[in-house]
Design an enzyme around this catalytic site. Structure first.
Site, PDB file in Angstrom:
ATOM      1  CG  ASP A   1      -0.610  -6.829  16.264  1.00 51.71           C
ATOM      2  OD1 ASP A   1      -1.373  -7.709  15.829  1.00 51.71           O
ATOM      3  OD2 ASP A   1      -0.383  -5.764  15.667  1.00 51.71           O
TER       4      ASP A   1
ATOM      5  CD  GLU B   1      -2.962   1.084   2.303  1.00 55.99           C
ATOM      6  OE1 GLU B   1      -3.060   0.041   2.976  1.00 55.99           O
ATOM      7  OE2 GLU B   1      -3.707   2.065   2.454  1.00 55.99           O
TER       8      GLU B   1
HETATM    9  C1  LIG Z   1       0.041   0.618   8.588  1.00 57.51           C
HETATM   10  C2  LIG Z   1      -0.748  -0.544   9.074  1.00 57.51           C
HETATM   11  C3  LIG Z   1      -1.829  -0.958   8.328  1.00 57.51           C
HETATM   12  C4  LIG Z   1      -2.590  -2.039   8.764  1.00 57.51           C
HETATM   13  N1  LIG Z   1      -3.642  -2.411   8.010  1.00 57.51           N
HETATM   14  C5  LIG Z   1      -4.385  -3.432   8.400  1.00 57.51           C
HETATM   15  C6  LIG Z   1      -5.502  -3.818   7.636  1.00 57.51           C
HETATM   16  O1  LIG Z   1      -5.814  -3.231   6.585  1.00 57.51           O
HETATM   17  N2  LIG Z   1      -6.254  -4.870   8.083  1.00 57.51           N
HETATM   18  C7  LIG Z   1      -5.931  -5.526   9.235  1.00 57.51           C
HETATM   19  O2  LIG Z   1      -6.652  -6.449   9.613  1.00 57.51           O
HETATM   20  N3  LIG Z   1      -4.864  -5.189   9.981  1.00 57.51           N
HETATM   21  C8  LIG Z   1      -4.083  -4.166   9.606  1.00 57.51           C
HETATM   22  N4  LIG Z   1      -2.996  -3.816  10.353  1.00 57.51           N
HETATM   23  C9  LIG Z   1      -2.670  -4.590  11.574  1.00 57.51           C
HETATM   24  C10 LIG Z   1      -3.557  -4.161  12.732  1.00 57.51           C
HETATM   25  O3  LIG Z   1      -3.499  -2.753  12.862  1.00 57.51           O
HETATM   26  C11 LIG Z   1      -3.087  -4.819  14.034  1.00 57.51           C
HETATM   27  O4  LIG Z   1      -3.012  -6.217  13.878  1.00 57.51           O
HETATM   28  C12 LIG Z   1      -4.060  -4.507  15.183  1.00 57.51           C
HETATM   29  O5  LIG Z   1      -4.196  -3.104  15.339  1.00 57.51           O
HETATM   30  C13 LIG Z   1      -3.560  -5.140  16.474  1.00 57.51           C
HETATM   31  O6  LIG Z   1      -4.385  -4.695  17.533  1.00 57.51           O
HETATM   32  P1  LIG Z   1      -3.796  -4.568  19.021  1.00 57.51           P
HETATM   33  O7  LIG Z   1      -4.947  -4.139  19.855  1.00 57.51           O
HETATM   34  O8  LIG Z   1      -3.068  -5.806  19.363  1.00 57.51           O
HETATM   35  O9  LIG Z   1      -2.683  -3.435  18.950  1.00 57.51           O
HETATM   36  P2  LIG Z   1      -2.779  -1.906  18.474  1.00 57.51           P
HETATM   37  O10 LIG Z   1      -3.953  -1.653  17.594  1.00 57.51           O
HETATM   38  O11 LIG Z   1      -1.418  -1.597  17.962  1.00 57.51           O
HETATM   39  O12 LIG Z   1      -3.058  -1.122  19.827  1.00 57.51           O
HETATM   40  C14 LIG Z   1      -2.122  -1.090  20.872  1.00 57.51           C
HETATM   41  C15 LIG Z   1      -2.285   0.209  21.619  1.00 57.51           C
HETATM   42  O13 LIG Z   1      -1.596   0.141  22.867  1.00 57.51           O
HETATM   43  C16 LIG Z   1      -0.891   1.337  23.088  1.00 57.51           C
HETATM   44  N5  LIG Z   1       0.243   1.059  23.982  1.00 57.51           N
HETATM   45  C17 LIG Z   1       1.409   0.443  23.680  1.00 57.51           C
HETATM   46  N6  LIG Z   1       2.192   0.353  24.778  1.00 57.51           N
HETATM   47  C18 LIG Z   1       1.497   0.910  25.789  1.00 57.51           C
HETATM   48  C19 LIG Z   1       1.762   1.121  27.167  1.00 57.51           C
HETATM   49  N7  LIG Z   1       2.922   0.754  27.722  1.00 57.51           N
HETATM   50  N8  LIG Z   1       0.813   1.724  27.918  1.00 57.51           N
HETATM   51  C20 LIG Z   1      -0.354   2.122  27.349  1.00 57.51           C
HETATM   52  N9  LIG Z   1      -0.669   1.954  26.053  1.00 57.51           N
HETATM   53  C21 LIG Z   1       0.253   1.359  25.285  1.00 57.51           C
HETATM   54  C22 LIG Z   1      -0.454   1.743  21.677  1.00 57.51           C
HETATM   55  O14 LIG Z   1      -0.154   3.130  21.628  1.00 57.51           O
HETATM   56  C23 LIG Z   1      -1.685   1.391  20.861  1.00 57.51           C
HETATM   57  O15 LIG Z   1      -2.620   2.432  20.829  1.00 57.51           O
HETATM   58  C24 LIG Z   1      -2.238  -2.729   9.959  1.00 57.51           C
HETATM   59  C25 LIG Z   1      -1.148  -2.302  10.701  1.00 57.51           C
HETATM   60  C26 LIG Z   1      -0.411  -1.229  10.261  1.00 57.51           C
HETATM   61  C27 LIG Z   1       0.780  -0.791  11.069  1.00 57.51           C
END
Ligand SMILES: Cc1cc2nc3c(=O)[nH]c(=O)nc-3n(C[C@H](O)[C@H](O)[C@H](O)COP(=O)(O)OP(=O)(O)OC[C@H]3O[C@@H](n4cnc5c(N)ncnc54)[C@H](O)[C@@H]3O)c2cc1C
Length: 377
Positions: free
Chosen positions: A227, A89
């Site tokens: 993740d 992308e």
């Molecule tokens: C550019 C990009 C495009 C993507 N596009 C897609 C897509 O089109 N389709 C798809 O399915 N997936 C996509 N993904 C993957 C998807 O975004 C992730 O798999 C998903 O967001 C994981 O969710 P999560 O809740 O584990 O983590 P995240 O969504 O990363 O959320 C984690 C949060 O925790 C916060 N955090 C971290 N450490 C701390 C701390 N110590 N204290 C407090 N808060 C903290 C972070 O700031 C963040 O806001 C994409 C990822 C990226 C980077």
């Protein structure tokens, strides 16, 4: 102290909890070369996005005032490392910026002559997709003006070049002033911390192991999701779940239901991931979709990609607002905000602070462009 249940020994106020849910996500992984992060930023946060936008726009501005053809070519060479959905992308977007958005913005350079390289260690783009869709995505990228470079691993980076290595060992240095990293992620450091205090194992990607109920071993009160975790089944075998939003969302829903069930004195069956398929966008009207045997590419796939992303936004208002914005931007081909923001050395034009400009550049012209950059367009 184990997973602070109250004020810790240093006297810092802790928050008591009955149940803790940790979902801190992941950051970019530079495979032991953390020093590359400033040279080739990855895209994870809004701040990352504005930094990358600034670097891309600055590179065109710098090329405009660079009289030396080799150095100008290096400013107009963009290397995206890694051809998963993010890299594909990103490369497609840079190509569209070069060929459409900035087409008429410069006098000395032709932005559409920019070289956009998508460097990939494997032998195809989008390795998570079937080969046929990978091949279609690669062709769509080429039509946009991106050159996929397969079987090449990045082995060195500096502010002026990217060095790649072929499997048989040949090394090539590519002069390029802009590199963007999309070659992998590593779990948040919170995952390692949780592993340390609970003796849970942590894998090579830094993800902490959780059981089939998404809690840490011997800590049923601590859920870890998304993740930053690797889910294990009841036999202790790791489950190969993709690091995508649906995985994190399904795990989040499971944890919420498990907590509610516990409050009622019952237990949920183990977490089961439902694979809803894979989508990746390449550019305007170009995407690939692999939904349980339904394999699409081109406009239909792109519409499916938009629909899926709108559908999963939280709240009707958000969906409507995003839909209106996307429609406006599609119809006008507009990329309104061409602002170069930030103070980092990489967002400065040559000759302003970080970079000595060639003496042949016209000083008054440089001043004009600096003013344009400072004030936005
Ligand atoms: C550019 C990009 C495009 C993507 N596009 C897609 C897509 O089109 N389709 C798809 O399915 N997936 C996509 N993904 C993957 C998807 O975004 C992730 O798999 C998903 O967001 C994981 O969710 P999560 O809740 O584990 O983590 P995240 O969504 O990363 O959320 C984690 C949060 O925790 C916060 N955090 C971290 N450490 C701390 C701390 N110590 N204290 C407090 N808060 C903290 C972070 O700031 C963040 O806001 C994409 C990822 C990226 C980077």
């Amino acid at each position: 102290m184990l997973l602070g249940r109250s004020a810790n020994e240093d006297g810092d106020a802790g928050i008591d909890y009955d149940t803790l849910v940790v979902a801190a996500g992941a950051r970019h992984a530079y495979f032991g070369h953390d020093e590359w992060e400033t040279l080739a930023p990855g895209l994870k946060t809004l701040e990352d996005a504005t930094e990358i936008r600034a670097r891309i726009l600055t590179a065109f501005e710098a090329a405009e005032v660079e009289p030396d053809p080799d150095r100008r070519r290096a400013w107009l060479t963009f290397v995206v490392v890694g051809s998963g959905p993010t890299g594909v992308e990103m490369a497609g977007q840079i190509a569209e910026i070069a060929h459409e958005t900035l087409r008429r913005d410069f006098r000395n350079i032709d932005p559409s002559g920019a070289t956009i390289l998508l460097v990939e260690a494997a032998d195809r783009v989008l390795t998570g997709f079937p080969e046929r869709l990978s091949a279609r995505a690669a062709r769509a990228l080429e039509r946009l003006g991106v050159t996929p470079v397969f079987d090449r691993a990045v082995v060195d980076l500096d502010s002026r070049s990217v060095t790649v290595q072929a499997p048989e060992g040949g090394v090539e240095r590519i002069p390029a002033r802009t590199a963007i990293w999309a070659a992998g992620v590593r779990a948040s450091s919170l995952a390692g911390m949780l592993g340390e205090v609970t003796d849970a194992s942590v894998d090579r990607a830094g993800r902490v192991a959780v059981g089939p109920d998404l809690t840490l071993p011997a800590h049923p009160e601590v859920f870890a999701l998304g993740d930053m975790v690797q889910v294990h089944d009841a036999q202790g075998h790791p489950q190969p779940l993709p690091g995508v939003a649906p995985t994190a969302m399904q795990e989040g829903r499971y944890a919420a239901k498990a907590i509610r069930a516990r409050l009622k004195g019952s237990v949920r069956p183990p977490f089961r991931y439902i694979d809803k398929g894979n989508v990746a966008t390449i550019g305007r009207l170009k995407a690939v979709v692999d939904l349980k045997g339904l394999r699409l590419s081109g406009t239909l796939a792109w519409l499916a990609y938009l629909f899926v992303h709108l559908f999963y936004l939280v709240g009707l208002q958000n969906r409507l607002l995003v839909f209106i914005r996307w429609s406006a931007s599609f119809l006008t081909r507009g990329r309104g905000a061409r602002l170069i923001t930030g103070q980092g050395p990489h967002t400065q034009l040559p000759g302003t602070h970080a970079e000595p400009i060639s003496r042949q550049a016209e000083p008054e012209r440089r001043t004009d462009r600096e003013q344009a950059v400072a004030g936005g367009r």
